[in-house]
Design an enzyme around this catalytic site. Structure first.
Site, PDB file in Angstrom:
ATOM      1  CG  ASN A  84      15.705  28.713  36.918  1.00  0.00           C
ATOM      2  OD1 ASN A  84      16.348  28.592  35.879  1.00  0.00           O
ATOM      3  ND2 ASN A  84      15.554  29.874  37.533  1.00  0.00           N
TER       4      ASN A  84
ATOM      5  CB  CYS B  56      18.034  33.431  33.716  1.00  0.00           C
ATOM      6  SG  CYS B  56      18.126  32.891  35.410  1.00  0.00           S
TER       7      CYS B  56
ATOM      8  CG  HIS C 144      14.493  31.948  32.368  1.00  0.00           C
ATOM      9  ND1 HIS C 144      15.285  30.816  32.325  1.00  0.00           N
ATOM     10  CD2 HIS C 144      14.571  32.414  33.637  1.00  0.00           C
ATOM     11  CE1 HIS C 144      15.820  30.625  33.514  1.00  0.00           C
ATOM     12  NE2 HIS C 144      15.403  31.575  34.328  1.00  0.00           N
TER      13      HIS C 144
HETATM   14  N1  ACO Z   1       8.532  25.803  51.289  1.00  0.00           N
HETATM   15  C1  ACO Z   1       7.634  26.223  52.184  1.00  0.00           C
HETATM   16  N2  ACO Z   1       7.527  27.510  52.572  1.00  0.00           N
HETATM   17  C2  ACO Z   1       8.372  28.384  52.016  1.00  0.00           C
HETATM   18  C3  ACO Z   1       9.344  28.015  51.057  1.00  0.00           C
HETATM   19  C4  ACO Z   1       9.399  26.657  50.697  1.00  0.00           C
HETATM   20  N3  ACO Z   1      10.294  26.192  49.797  1.00  0.00           N
HETATM   21  N4  ACO Z   1      10.038  29.111  50.680  1.00  0.00           N
HETATM   22  C5  ACO Z   1       9.528  30.156  51.374  1.00  0.00           C
HETATM   23  N5  ACO Z   1       8.523  29.712  52.183  1.00  0.00           N
HETATM   24  C6  ACO Z   1       7.700  30.487  53.090  1.00  0.00           C
HETATM   25  C7  ACO Z   1       8.352  31.764  53.536  1.00  0.00           C
HETATM   26  O1  ACO Z   1       9.229  31.514  54.609  1.00  0.00           O
HETATM   27  C8  ACO Z   1       7.170  32.604  53.918  1.00  0.00           C
HETATM   28  O2  ACO Z   1       6.759  32.220  55.212  1.00  0.00           O
HETATM   29  P1  ACO Z   1       6.214  33.341  56.250  1.00  0.00           P
HETATM   30  O3  ACO Z   1       5.001  33.944  55.586  1.00  0.00           O
HETATM   31  O4  ACO Z   1       5.920  32.540  57.465  1.00  0.00           O
HETATM   32  O5  ACO Z   1       7.330  34.324  56.398  1.00  0.00           O
HETATM   33  C9  ACO Z   1       6.088  32.163  52.947  1.00  0.00           C
HETATM   34  O6  ACO Z   1       6.507  30.904  52.427  1.00  0.00           O
HETATM   35  C10 ACO Z   1       5.886  33.123  51.799  1.00  0.00           C
HETATM   36  O7  ACO Z   1       7.166  33.485  51.310  1.00  0.00           O
HETATM   37  P2  ACO Z   1       7.335  34.466  50.112  1.00  0.00           P
HETATM   38  O8  ACO Z   1       8.792  34.643  49.795  1.00  0.00           O
HETATM   39  O9  ACO Z   1       6.508  35.689  50.340  1.00  0.00           O
HETATM   40  O10 ACO Z   1       6.651  33.595  48.993  1.00  0.00           O
HETATM   41  P3  ACO Z   1       6.228  34.047  47.572  1.00  0.00           P
HETATM   42  O11 ACO Z   1       4.785  33.834  47.420  1.00  0.00           O
HETATM   43  O12 ACO Z   1       6.796  35.390  47.193  1.00  0.00           O
HETATM   44  O13 ACO Z   1       6.966  32.965  46.677  1.00  0.00           O
HETATM   45  C11 ACO Z   1       8.896  32.649  45.308  1.00  0.00           C
HETATM   46  C12 ACO Z   1       8.382  32.850  46.719  1.00  0.00           C
HETATM   47  C13 ACO Z   1       8.323  31.349  44.745  1.00  0.00           C
HETATM   48  C14 ACO Z   1      10.421  32.530  45.340  1.00  0.00           C
HETATM   49  C15 ACO Z   1       8.418  33.856  44.466  1.00  0.00           C
HETATM   50  O14 ACO Z   1       8.778  35.071  45.066  1.00  0.00           O
HETATM   51  C16 ACO Z   1       8.953  33.827  43.088  1.00  0.00           C
HETATM   52  O15 ACO Z   1       8.512  33.045  42.278  1.00  0.00           O
HETATM   53  N6  ACO Z   1       9.949  34.704  42.755  1.00  0.00           N
HETATM   54  C17 ACO Z   1      10.674  34.640  41.532  1.00  0.00           C
HETATM   55  C18 ACO Z   1      12.022  34.104  41.864  1.00  0.00           C
HETATM   56  C19 ACO Z   1      12.604  33.194  40.848  1.00  0.00           C
HETATM   57  O16 ACO Z   1      11.934  32.656  39.984  1.00  0.00           O
HETATM   58  N7  ACO Z   1      13.911  32.988  40.942  1.00  0.00           N
HETATM   59  C20 ACO Z   1      14.556  32.096  40.060  1.00  0.00           C
HETATM   60  C21 ACO Z   1      15.942  32.527  39.826  1.00  0.00           C
HETATM   61  S1  ACO Z   1      16.098  34.004  38.989  1.00  0.00           S
HETATM   62  C22 ACO Z   1      15.481  33.821  37.532  1.00  0.00           C
HETATM   63  O17 ACO Z   1      15.625  32.778  36.928  1.00  0.00           O
HETATM   64  C23 ACO Z   1      14.710  34.892  36.929  1.00  0.00           C
END
Ligand code: ACO
Length: 357
Positions: A310, A112, A280
């Site tokens: 992304n 990234c 980013h």
């Molecule tokens: N659709 C529906 N439900 C989902 C999905 C989806 N696509 N993905 C996860 N869930 C569920 C999980 O299974 C979980 O269910 P549970 O509570 O029954 O166990 C629930 O949603 C919550 O999951 P979390 O992982 O706690 O969700 P969170 O609110 O943390 O959001 C996310 C996840 C969006 C990935 C967040 O952590 C985030 O934005 N992280 C940054 C990651 C990122 O941007 N990565 C990009 C690549 S790296 C970079 O470019 C920097």
């Protein structure tokens, strides 16, 4: 003299996959993806199209925008984490595809932050008189690392109305946390020597937090394993990314603003001097965190993640190109670029668009 951006270009493939399309192949909803990430749709290439193809198209557009012939390019920097082949990288393919002469062409592997690292290297090459005109491109094809079966792709692209086999649906759901984030695309810039010391790239600050290597990484298909790819690895899905979403979120929200503050300090400037923060595009909630930390209104930290997802090394140049094309970057505009991603590599660059000549 800091290097100036003489031209920009982008290229995204035609296949659009919406959140509603994804909800047909896994247990997810448009609401969940929109609320947690801001992504509404993303683009994916057809099979057989690589990041080199997108990079060639983006650089071609940037050269036309700059009014520069390929023969005028002294160096080419390609940033990608999804090369066409495991080795070598895509720089040679892009150099040949563009019909450039035997210039220095090399890949950077900072995911990234890849484009940001490329920008800094281009500036350094120009500063040190090793080059006058440098093309930098960030290009990604994430379609290949999606865990989706051929049947899933047919449903996604609207070619099949057949119900998906249950095991495909379950596998897609297992990987939904990261797979919904990514899309394919490329953006490029042509950098040239500036004419004034208070224009162009004013300062950069690049960093690496190697202890956070496992925040997002691909544990398999690497030369530490013998053989480097095995049926057991594939059965364990080690060729797919593993992500600590929460950990990434916390680090990105803290470290992108930290790097941005460093480049401001170095130049004696403040946030009030900045017209745009081009950060980013990983996730709208990360951008919201950056806005809050800086106390900036949304227009100053723009987002286009809703349209492309992304695109890893592609996000900074694609967003900058769109802002430039829509007149949001004008002569004298001060832009702060910031990125954070796998590695964990991060950093910032401060840029002033040259005054109109
Ligand atoms: N659709 C529906 N439900 C989902 C999905 C989806 N696509 N993905 C996860 N869930 C569920 C999980 O299974 C979980 O269910 P549970 O509570 O029954 O166990 C629930 O949603 C919550 O999951 P979390 O992982 O706690 O969700 P969170 O609110 O943390 O959001 C996310 C996840 C969006 C990935 C967040 O952590 C985030 O934005 N992280 C940054 C990651 C990122 O941007 N990565 C990009 C690549 S790296 C970079 O470019 C920097």
């Amino acid at each position: 003299m800091g290097a100036v951006i003489a031209g920009t270009g982008m290229f995204v493939p035609d296949n659009v996959v919406s959140n509603h399309d994804l909800a047909r192949i896994m247990d997810t909803t448009d609401e969940w993806i929109t609320n947690r990430t801001g992504v509404k749709e993303r683009r994916f290439v057809d099979p057989g199209v690589g990041s080199s193809d997108l990079a060639i198209a983006a650089v071609t557009n940037a050269l036309a925008d700059a009014g520069v012939e390929g023969s005028g390019v002294d160096a080419l920097i390609t940033a990608t984490m999804t090369p066409d082949y495991l080795a070598p990288g895509i720089a040679g393919l892009v150099q040949a595809g563009l019909g450039l002469s035997h210039i220095a062409a090399f890949d950077v592997r900072q995911q990234c932050s890849g484009f940001l690292y490329g920008l800094d290297l281009a500036d350094a090459l120009i500063h040190s008189d090793r080059a006058e005109t440098v093309a930098v491109v960030g290009a990604e094809v994430h379609a290949g690392f999606q865990p989706w079966s051929a049947a899933s792709w047919e449903v996604l692209l609207g070619n099949s109305q057949e119900p998906l086999p249950q095991q495909d649906y379950e596998r897609n759901t297992e990987h939904r946390a990261w797979s919904v984030l990514f899309g394919d695309g490329a953006g490029a810039m042509i950098l040239r020597r500036g004419e004034r010391s208070d224009e162009g790239i004013l300062a950069t600050s690049l960093h690496t937090d190697g202890e956070s290597f496992e925040l997002i990484w691909v544990p398999g298909v690497g030369f530490k394993s013998r053989p480097y790819v095995s049926q057991d690895d594939l059965a364990d899905d080690l060729q797919l990314p593993t992500m600590d979403g929460g950990g990434l979120f916390r680090k990105a929200v803290r470290l992108m603003p930290e790097a941005a503050r460093m480049v401001l300090e170095r130049t004696g400037m403040t946030l009030d001097d900045v017209d745009l923060v081009v950060a980013h595009q990983a996730n709208d909630r990360i951008l919201e965190g950056v806005r809050k930390q800086f106390g900036l209104e949304p227009e100053k930290v723009p987002s286009n993640i809703g349209s492309y997802g992304n695109t890893t090394a592609g996000t900074l140049p694609i967003l900058y190109h769109e802002l430039s094309a829509s007149g949001r970057v004008v002569p004298g505009s001060v832009v702060c670029f910031a990125a954070f991603g796998a590695g964990a590599h991060y950093g910032a660059a401060l840029y002033r668009e040259p005054a109109a000549s």
